[in-house]
Design a protein around this motif. Sequence first.
Motif, PDB file in Angstrom:
ATOM      1  N   ARG A  71       0.829  -1.210   0.000  1.00  0.00           N
ATOM      2  CA  ARG A  71       0.000   0.000   0.000  1.00  0.00           C
ATOM      3  C   ARG A  71       0.864   1.262   0.000  1.00  0.00           C
ATOM      4  O   ARG A  71       0.515   2.260  -0.642  1.00  0.00           O
ATOM      5  N   ALA A  75       0.889   4.110  -2.834  1.00  0.00           N
ATOM      6  CA  ALA A  75       0.683   5.513  -2.481  1.00  0.00           C
ATOM      7  C   ALA A  75       1.865   6.390  -2.865  1.00  0.00           C
ATOM      8  O   ALA A  75       1.838   7.606  -2.624  1.00  0.00           O
ATOM      9  N   ARG A  77       4.911   6.208  -1.637  1.00  0.00           N
ATOM     10  CA  ARG A  77       5.809   6.482  -0.514  1.00  0.00           C
ATOM     11  C   ARG A  77       7.090   5.655  -0.597  1.00  0.00           C
ATOM     12  O   ARG A  77       8.147   6.088  -0.142  1.00  0.00           O
TER      13      ARG A  77
END
Length: 297
Positions: A71, A75, A77
């Motif tokens: 995730r 995203a 990151r």
Amino acid sequence: MTAATNHADARASELIRQILAETPLKAAGFIVTIYGDVVEPRGGIAWIGNLIEICAQVGISETLVRTAVSRLVAAGRLSGERDGRRSYYRLSRSAGSEFAAAARILFGVPQEGNWQFVHVSGPSIEDNMQTLKRAGYARLGSRIVVGPARLPAEAVPGLIFHADVPQDHNALKAFALEYWDLPSHARAYETFLDQFGPMSALVEITGISQATALIIRLLLVHRYRTVHLHDPRLPAAALPDNWPGKAARRLFSQLYLRLSPAADAFVARTFLTASGPLPASTPATNIRVEMLTDGPV
């Protein structure tokens, strides 16, 4: 490992379990803490096996770690790299910049500064108002906020009006209580003090293993980051007397400095990148220690 270390680790484990029961961890949030405390100041890349091993110590399963990492990649990151059968994950440039900015708040000396009003204009007004709120501003109207002058002028479009610091500190305290939810922030700091105060006495009196030192430091950073970054961090003149944020800052500094020699040795012994182990210290980690050492007590 000595008998004293075994006893200290057992007591530390009890305190860790208590903290986790009172404030359960989410995998993604704790992984962000690992990157912020351990990985970002050492180059921003780490082997996923290290994330799995550390998270296991606080009850986060491998499945949850892999899901959270996926995730974070989605995203923007993290980004993944492979070397043979091993997977490594690197901070994105934007995430690295955000982590560095958060580190300056967590480890740097609190800034008093002046105040300013901001009248937000342009598109995405509500998004910009939320950006200002996260920076510690209080909303006065649909497009007007007030707060400490810590946000760069180019951060959001609008008009900025600089304000002098009021001489009547009692009136300033009353104003702050009206527009900021200071009691909830005070309670959060008091919970932090209740959780980590006993840990401070344990670390000071007895030796603990390197692995336990890192786990305690990660939990310390995780909880303090959660509390302090949500705090509007108002100047001292605007805060109630005996504001618990000051004691929390002192406890955070003392514990972080005491834990770091053992925790950093464990990082150097166990954390890997494709090019070799992470170092125990870097200029970035040294700056953090210096800022805490030189900060107010």
